[in-house]
Design a protein around this motif. Structure first.
Motif, PDB file in Angstrom:
ATOM      1  N   UNK A 173      34.522  28.126  35.318  1.00 38.93           N
ATOM      2  CA  UNK A 173      34.749  28.265  36.618  1.00 38.93           C
ATOM      3  C   UNK A 173      34.525  29.470  37.013  1.00 38.93           C
ATOM      4  N   UNK A 174      34.568  30.008  38.318  1.00 37.69           N
ATOM      5  CA  UNK A 174      34.506  31.333  38.777  1.00 37.69           C
ATOM      6  C   UNK A 174      35.113  31.465  40.141  1.00 37.69           C
ATOM      7  N   UNK A 175      35.917  32.468  40.414  1.00 39.51           N
ATOM      8  CA  UNK A 175      36.604  32.615  41.597  1.00 39.51           C
ATOM      9  C   UNK A 175      36.371  34.131  41.967  1.00 39.51           C
ATOM     10  N   UNK A 176      35.774  34.475  43.329  1.00 39.53           N
ATOM     11  CA  UNK A 176      35.557  35.831  43.707  1.00 39.53           C
ATOM     12  C   UNK A 176      36.532  35.879  45.065  1.00 39.53           C
ATOM     13  N   UNK A 177      37.241  37.198  44.788  1.00 32.95           N
ATOM     14  CA  UNK A 177      38.045  37.560  45.755  1.00 32.95           C
ATOM     15  C   UNK A 177      38.229  39.105  45.601  1.00 32.95           C
ATOM     16  N   UNK A 178      38.373  39.941  46.683  1.00 31.18           N
ATOM     17  CA  UNK A 178      38.581  41.357  46.806  1.00 31.18           C
ATOM     18  C   UNK A 178      37.656  42.190  45.904  1.00 31.18           C
ATOM     19  N   UNK A 179      36.295  41.949  46.073  1.00 28.69           N
ATOM     20  CA  UNK A 179      35.274  42.554  45.314  1.00 28.69           C
ATOM     21  C   UNK A 179      35.469  42.574  43.612  1.00 28.69           C
TER      22      UNK A 179
END
Length: 144
Positions: free
Chosen positions: A60-66
């Motif tokens: 899984x991957x989660x991208x937020x706030x750079x």
């Protein structure tokens, strides 16, 4: 994303992660680092751990706030994942050392029959056409 417990899953995850981050407008160098990290985590799980009870492996991957958090979950192993310091002549053993170098932080979580190795990387958005892209924050879509 649930993947077959097979070496071909590494390429599938790399391609999906790269496409997701490109769509978000993340800098190319950050994408390269993220793809390398997911490759190392998956390769280590396939080499050293058991599959999940389903016979698969999970990425899984989660991208937020750079920032990007990448996780790989498997059915656990007899040893704890840790960065090694192999001899220069060693053919392997550098995977988690690479992750340690590229990630801001990384670690291991245990949940019943599942072990998850995670890494957090700096993944800033690039400037395209004089505008900063502002993708939807949160979990990225799954490839399939």
């Amino acid at each position: 994303m649930l993947l077959p417990y097979a070496p071909t899953s590494v390429a599938v995850a790399r391609q999906c992660l790269s496409a997701d981050l490109e769509e978000c407008g993340v800098f190319a160098t950050a994408i390269e680092d993220a793809v390398l990290v997911v490759s190392e985590l998956l390769s280590n799980a396939l080499r050293h751990a058991h599959p999940l009870p389903s016979g698969q492996i999970k990425a899984t991957w989660d991208w937020a706030d750079d920032h990007l958090e990448v996780t790989v979950s498997d059915g656990g192993a007899t040893t704890e994942p840790r960065a090694a310091r192999p001899a220069l002549s060693s053919l392997g053993g550098r995977g988690l050392g690479i992750v340690e170098f590229l990630a801001e932080r990384w670690g291991v979580r245990h949940d019943e029959e599942m072990t998850t190795v995670w890494a957090v990387l700096h993944a800033p958005v690039g400037v395209l056409n004089s505008q900063v892209r502002t993708p939807e924050i949160g979990a990225l879509h799954e490839c399939g």
